[in-house]
Write a protein that holds these residues in place. Sequence first.
Motif, PDB file in Angstrom:
ATOM      1  N   ASP A 186       0.835  -1.237  -0.086  1.00 61.78           N
ATOM      2  CA  ASP A 186       0.003  -0.123  -0.140  1.00 61.78           C
ATOM      3  C   ASP A 186       0.903   1.282  -0.012  1.00 61.78           C
ATOM      4  O   ASP A 186       1.944   1.242   0.569  1.00 61.78           O
ATOM      5  CB  ASP A 186      -0.992   0.185   1.368  1.00 61.78           C
ATOM      6  CG  ASP A 186      -2.068  -0.837   1.198  1.00 61.78           C
ATOM      7  OD1 ASP A 186      -2.097  -1.569   0.342  1.00 61.78           O
ATOM      8  OD2 ASP A 186      -2.677  -1.048   2.283  1.00 61.78           O
ATOM      9  N   HIS A 187       0.387   2.183  -0.632  1.00 58.30           N
ATOM     10  CA  HIS A 187       0.893   3.659  -0.513  1.00 58.30           C
ATOM     11  C   HIS A 187      -0.091   4.393  -0.090  1.00 58.30           C
ATOM     12  O   HIS A 187      -1.169   4.786  -0.833  1.00 58.30           O
ATOM     13  CB  HIS A 187       1.437   3.999  -1.976  1.00 58.30           C
ATOM     14  CG  HIS A 187       1.983   5.473  -2.110  1.00 58.30           C
ATOM     15  ND1 HIS A 187       3.472   5.572  -1.583  1.00 58.30           N
ATOM     16  CD2 HIS A 187       1.560   6.672  -2.319  1.00 58.30           C
ATOM     17  CE1 HIS A 187       3.344   6.851  -1.815  1.00 58.30           C
ATOM     18  NE2 HIS A 187       2.381   7.703  -1.934  1.00 58.30           N
ATOM     19  N   VAL A 188       0.040   5.318   1.023  1.00 56.94           N
ATOM     20  CA  VAL A 188      -0.888   6.236   1.589  1.00 56.94           C
ATOM     21  C   VAL A 188      -0.140   7.434   1.937  1.00 56.94           C
ATOM     22  O   VAL A 188       0.834   7.222   2.682  1.00 56.94           O
ATOM     23  CB  VAL A 188      -1.831   5.609   2.553  1.00 56.94           C
ATOM     24  CG1 VAL A 188      -2.779   6.883   3.171  1.00 56.94           C
ATOM     25  CG2 VAL A 188      -2.371   4.219   2.448  1.00 56.94           C
TER      26      VAL A 188
ATOM     27  N   GLN B 208      -7.667   5.454  -4.489  1.00 56.58           N
ATOM     28  CA  GLN B 208      -8.632   6.250  -4.028  1.00 56.58           C
ATOM     29  C   GLN B 208      -7.867   7.669  -3.686  1.00 56.58           C
ATOM     30  O   GLN B 208      -6.971   7.624  -2.919  1.00 56.58           O
ATOM     31  CB  GLN B 208      -9.631   5.973  -2.492  1.00 56.58           C
ATOM     32  CG  GLN B 208     -10.917   6.883  -2.417  1.00 56.58           C
ATOM     33  CD  GLN B 208     -11.836   6.837  -3.425  1.00 56.58           C
ATOM     34  OE1 GLN B 208     -11.999   5.796  -4.096  1.00 56.58           O
ATOM     35  NE2 GLN B 208     -12.784   7.745  -3.302  1.00 56.58           N
TER      36      GLN B 208
ATOM     37  N   ILE C 178     -12.128   5.240   2.673  1.00 56.78           N
ATOM     38  CA  ILE C 178     -10.603   4.251   2.187  1.00 56.78           C
ATOM     39  C   ILE C 178     -10.154   3.848   3.385  1.00 56.78           C
ATOM     40  O   ILE C 178      -9.612   2.501   3.097  1.00 56.78           O
ATOM     41  CB  ILE C 178      -9.573   5.905   2.400  1.00 56.78           C
ATOM     42  CG1 ILE C 178      -9.669   6.576   1.084  1.00 56.78           C
ATOM     43  CG2 ILE C 178      -8.027   5.391   2.385  1.00 56.78           C
ATOM     44  CD1 ILE C 178      -9.287   8.060   1.308  1.00 56.78           C
ATOM     45  N   ARG C 179     -10.748   3.693   4.584  1.00 56.33           N
ATOM     46  CA  ARG C 179     -10.478   2.644   5.806  1.00 56.33           C
ATOM     47  C   ARG C 179     -11.117   1.491   5.317  1.00 56.33           C
ATOM     48  O   ARG C 179     -10.688   0.305   5.464  1.00 56.33           O
ATOM     49  CB  ARG C 179     -10.931   3.249   6.956  1.00 56.33           C
ATOM     50  CG  ARG C 179     -10.002   4.003   7.462  1.00 56.33           C
ATOM     51  CD  ARG C 179     -10.352   4.794   8.952  1.00 56.33           C
ATOM     52  NE  ARG C 179      -9.348   5.819   9.492  1.00 56.33           N
ATOM     53  CZ  ARG C 179      -9.858   7.079   9.735  1.00 56.33           C
ATOM     54  NH1 ARG C 179     -11.389   7.434   9.945  1.00 56.33           N
ATOM     55  NH2 ARG C 179      -9.110   8.084  10.395  1.00 56.33           N
TER      56      ARG C 179
ATOM     57  N   PHE D 263      -7.011   0.443   3.891  1.00 56.49           N
ATOM     58  CA  PHE D 263      -5.931   1.476   4.069  1.00 56.49           C
ATOM     59  C   PHE D 263      -5.796   1.987   5.475  1.00 56.49           C
ATOM     60  O   PHE D 263      -6.862   2.357   6.065  1.00 56.49           O
ATOM     61  CB  PHE D 263      -5.822   2.371   2.958  1.00 56.49           C
ATOM     62  CG  PHE D 263      -5.743   2.150   1.519  1.00 56.49           C
ATOM     63  CD1 PHE D 263      -4.339   1.860   0.981  1.00 56.49           C
ATOM     64  CD2 PHE D 263      -6.864   1.859   0.745  1.00 56.49           C
ATOM     65  CE1 PHE D 263      -4.440   1.428  -0.390  1.00 56.49           C
ATOM     66  CE2 PHE D 263      -6.884   1.764  -0.567  1.00 56.49           C
ATOM     67  CZ  PHE D 263      -5.477   1.372  -1.233  1.00 56.49           C
ATOM     68  N   ASP D 264      -4.666   2.173   5.935  1.00 58.98           N
ATOM     69  CA  ASP D 264      -4.144   2.622   7.376  1.00 58.98           C
ATOM     70  C   ASP D 264      -3.993   4.400   6.826  1.00 58.98           C
ATOM     71  O   ASP D 264      -3.108   4.504   6.064  1.00 58.98           O
ATOM     72  CB  ASP D 264      -3.050   2.175   7.832  1.00 58.98           C
ATOM     73  CG  ASP D 264      -3.372   0.585   8.249  1.00 58.98           C
ATOM     74  OD1 ASP D 264      -4.312   0.424   8.853  1.00 58.98           O
ATOM     75  OD2 ASP D 264      -2.532  -0.244   8.448  1.00 58.98           O
ATOM     76  N   VAL D 265      -4.827   5.125   7.401  1.00 58.81           N
ATOM     77  CA  VAL D 265      -4.757   6.538   6.970  1.00 58.81           C
ATOM     78  C   VAL D 265      -3.998   7.315   8.100  1.00 58.81           C
ATOM     79  O   VAL D 265      -4.280   7.302   9.412  1.00 58.81           O
ATOM     80  CB  VAL D 265      -6.351   7.080   6.812  1.00 58.81           C
ATOM     81  CG1 VAL D 265      -6.169   8.505   6.228  1.00 58.81           C
ATOM     82  CG2 VAL D 265      -7.220   6.253   5.900  1.00 58.81           C
TER      83      VAL D 265
ATOM     84  N   ALA E 194      -4.307   7.254  -1.805  1.00 56.64           N
ATOM     85  CA  ALA E 194      -4.335   5.796  -1.431  1.00 56.64           C
ATOM     86  C   ALA E 194      -4.227   4.974  -2.654  1.00 56.64           C
ATOM     87  O   ALA E 194      -5.113   4.716  -3.050  1.00 56.64           O
ATOM     88  CB  ALA E 194      -5.207   5.491  -0.276  1.00 56.64           C
TER      89      ALA E 194
ATOM     90  N   ARG F  49      -3.049   0.792  -3.922  1.00 55.57           N
ATOM     91  CA  ARG F  49      -2.436  -0.716  -3.611  1.00 55.57           C
ATOM     92  C   ARG F  49      -2.132  -1.344  -4.936  1.00 55.57           C
ATOM     93  O   ARG F  49      -3.013  -1.204  -5.893  1.00 55.57           O
ATOM     94  CB  ARG F  49      -3.645  -1.382  -2.882  1.00 55.57           C
ATOM     95  CG  ARG F  49      -3.342  -3.140  -2.611  1.00 55.57           C
ATOM     96  CD  ARG F  49      -4.353  -3.674  -1.652  1.00 55.57           C
ATOM     97  NE  ARG F  49      -4.359  -2.950  -0.529  1.00 55.57           N
ATOM     98  CZ  ARG F  49      -5.824  -2.529   0.000  1.00 55.57           C
ATOM     99  NH1 ARG F  49      -6.844  -2.568  -0.794  1.00 55.57           N
ATOM    100  NH2 ARG F  49      -5.826  -1.929   1.189  1.00 55.57           N
TER     101      ARG F  49
ATOM    102  N   ILE G 166       1.953   1.124  -8.534  1.00 48.94           N
ATOM    103  CA  ILE G 166       1.835   2.316  -7.645  1.00 48.94           C
ATOM    104  C   ILE G 166       2.646   3.771  -7.990  1.00 48.94           C
ATOM    105  O   ILE G 166       2.024   4.547  -8.261  1.00 48.94           O
ATOM    106  CB  ILE G 166       2.301   1.852  -6.040  1.00 48.94           C
ATOM    107  CG1 ILE G 166       1.529   0.831  -5.415  1.00 48.94           C
ATOM    108  CG2 ILE G 166       2.455   3.306  -5.454  1.00 48.94           C
ATOM    109  CD1 ILE G 166       2.242   0.396  -4.059  1.00 48.94           C
TER     110      ILE G 166
END
Length: 985
Positions: A3-5, A35, A47-48, A52-54, A65, A67, A73
């Motif tokens: 993931d990239h947030v 998103q 988003i959660r 995803f961890d925000v 966000a 994935r 990505i």
Amino acid sequence: MPDHVERRTGTYVDSVSLLQVSRAAASTPGVEAAQVAMATELNLDVIRSMGFDVPDGSPNDLLVAVRGSDEGIAAALAVVAEHLTRRRGATPTGGLGEAPAPRTTGAAIAALGADLALVSVPGAHAVVEAFDAIAAGVSVMVFSDNVPVEDEVALKKAAARAGVLVMGPDCGTAVVGGVALGFADVVRPGPAGIVAASGTGAQQVMALLDAAGVGVSHCLGVGGRDLSAAVGGRSTRQALAALAADPATERILVVSKPPAAKVLAELEAYAAGLGKPVHWATLGPGRPDLTAAVEDLLGGSERVWPEWAGTSSDELAEGSLRGLFCGGTLADEAMIIAAEYVGDVRSNIPLRPDLALGPDLRDPGHVVIDFGDDSMTLGRAHPMIDPSLRLERIAVEAADPTCGVLLLDLVLGHGAHPDPAPELADAIRSARATAAAAGRDLPVVVSLTATEGDPQGRDRTAGILADAGATVLLSNANATRHAIHLLGRQTWPLATTPGATAYDTSPTRSREQSDELHGLLSSELVVATAGAGLFADSLRAQAVSVIEADWQPPMPGTERDLGVVLADARRAAANAESLARMTTAGADLVDVRPAREALGLESGTFLHAGPPISFDRASGPLRGALIGAMLLEGLAGSAEEAEARLEKGDGITLEPCHHRDAVGPMAGVISPSMWVYELRDEVHDNTSWCSLNEGLGKVLRYGAYGPEVIDRLRWMNAVLGPILQQAVRARVDASGPVDIKAIIAQMLQMGDEGHNRNRAGSLMLLRELLPTMITADASSTHVAEAVRFSGANEHFFLNLGMPACKLSTLAAHGIPGSSVVTTMARNGTDFGIRVSGTGDAWFTGPANTPEGLFLGSFGPDDANPDIGDSAITETAGIGGFAMAAAPAIVKFVGGDVPFALRATQTMYAITVGEHSAYQVPILEFRGTPTGIDVAAVVRTGILPQINTGMAGRVAGTGQVGAGLVTPPADCFTAALSALAGAAAP
């Protein structure tokens, strides 16, 4: 997959644009989910829910966000960057010599001379933008929903006083002189004028008129609540008067959701005296539907409206009606009609309170849902742009055995989804297949609101939906009756509608000037927009002159205070008075005296820069300067002893320079024996003081206190001060005081900005003082030393520019209702401001650390947080606010020449005006931005730009560099709250 947030601060993008960005990122190869959205609670939940961890942050942050694979990505982030850059490219970018894009509706109106504004920002912020337009004498279409009704009333009262029209809030549709605004269809010019307290209702009427070959002069939306008891038809009355005065309008049709009976009766009585026929398409039980109202306007004959047959069976269905609508008025009309035949219909916009659906919006009986209702668009795009929620619900209904017929609307035109038919057709096919797999036939009826000229293509769209199995009708009323017919209810033939006199339906092109609404209906539109970029794009596609505000949300949590302050009736005049006093204030050098005499300082009393602070919280530079002052005054024999006494506070008093109308650079310490310049403002009878400049290097103001520092200060007290005193007094006696304000005006023409660059100012001051310095009653050696010291000090003038600026802001202080900042000061720990309308209260926050260029081997870890009273220069409109006048300053504080130009031009967005005396040559001698407005800072998120020296973090270090810094936002939000508390009712 990884993931990239990330959260991006200071980057607002409207929800419609972000919907497009999210779709593009999600479709990138190698991406599993993506998103891109503003960090509102609703979006955070979405988003959660995607796993995803925000990270924590502000709702004004932009969340990205993604994935997918590492390559996916990276590719998605490149797509996001490309789309956001393209969106920003719609407005000026602020290149070399180019002003930054306006940040508010008012600024955009002024920049292009717009005569109409279109506001589509989130509802919590829409009122502020709409008031901008009203204040500028411009009508405004407020597309935004979720605006409190009391704010709507306040807007419309103000608009009536100003002679302009508020279309909205929640106004989805308007057509002015052929220009489609918001969600609007392409219509031919003609004699029918429309007043619409309904967006999709207006579009339905225009679609039917277009199909009948009748054109539209104007369609003035007024907002869905205008005919409610609370609003009282305020905008409808204005719109009726404007259309009655418009030569291009022959007949008027009023379209509305169910109105308040009393309001409707009053409007009918008012319309009867206008001299033009007015027809009424005001929905309600027992009243004509929209189609019948159009037929009445066309002469009373029932017409055959276009429809496109699908491939579904004509057999009667079992179950309940399920209406899934994007248009609120179309949903209302469907419920009113359906209730005549099937009884109660439950809804999220019910005809009666007892018919309201629960939170899940489910019921086995007859149901109509408006997906465009305020409760369902909070934080997301309107379903006419983003139909995802309705598409999901279609699938749910397909699997529900109690669903007998699906009734849908689809609205085309400018501003709507560019091609909604394929997605909706796929959903219809899938729904029918799901029902068939369960042994059911699921008829689908679509009410298509569109004209032949709409960019999506009316007939093409209808064909796509018909091929998917839907029956498509242009009349929403007929579509509803057909759906009910499929449930086995007899809906035809209808009772005929009473006719009206037929009239010529050919276009009327005569356009004469009308004074109604400041000539809005007869002018070639120039539009200023704030909010969703697609509306500006739509206007450009129609060859309309348009300017977009680079709108950003205000600082979080300030919406209510901001509204109260901006509505304070005193504010405009009070701010104008503050600016006038600031720019007319004088600044004459009249004397040089010891501080004990000039300021009444007693032994043990020390003035310092910034807001009040105790020694235990003092930063390194301030501690060092106070230690040095103790040594200078003979109150301690060593640095250790001085620090110990200061810690105990025994016989020691610390006080801000500003509390005695004085200013001090950097640490700002003034002790009784130090000499100070004395400046007078005879216009407002004020006096200000500042210490003498020590030069550069290891100096007290930067917190150094070694022997060389103390020796220099003693020489200044014994030699420099008395010589300058004689020189100034002799000059005053011979030819009057030295006009410091005039020198500031001239130095700005010569490449100085008055804070960190004072070369020209210092030389001009010496030119004024040298003739009397060299004749002072002192030894030639002392005179030579004084002249040499002053001439070698490029910042010699700074300590005169600062009290001159203090006099300017002092003149503007204490005006009730004024939101102008009159003090910005830092003590190395706290940054504090004072505001004209809140008296002597300080509003503080943690001082930021400057960023810039460092001396020698020093680096960022060596720099202390911002310190000094010298930000009084920016408070008065020079310094960082005048960087465009001194592009060479970037060599000292960092940045580049385009940055210097943009810095000054950006500051105009947060100031109440320009300084008449301080002008910037490269900006065609425009006055410097002057009078920082707390409300403008909070509203735009633009913080004042300050250029400054940097002191070493450790006491005794001295200067480590110079750079750029801004105040903490806390100062301005706290000041705004205080202004709101003191606002006039």
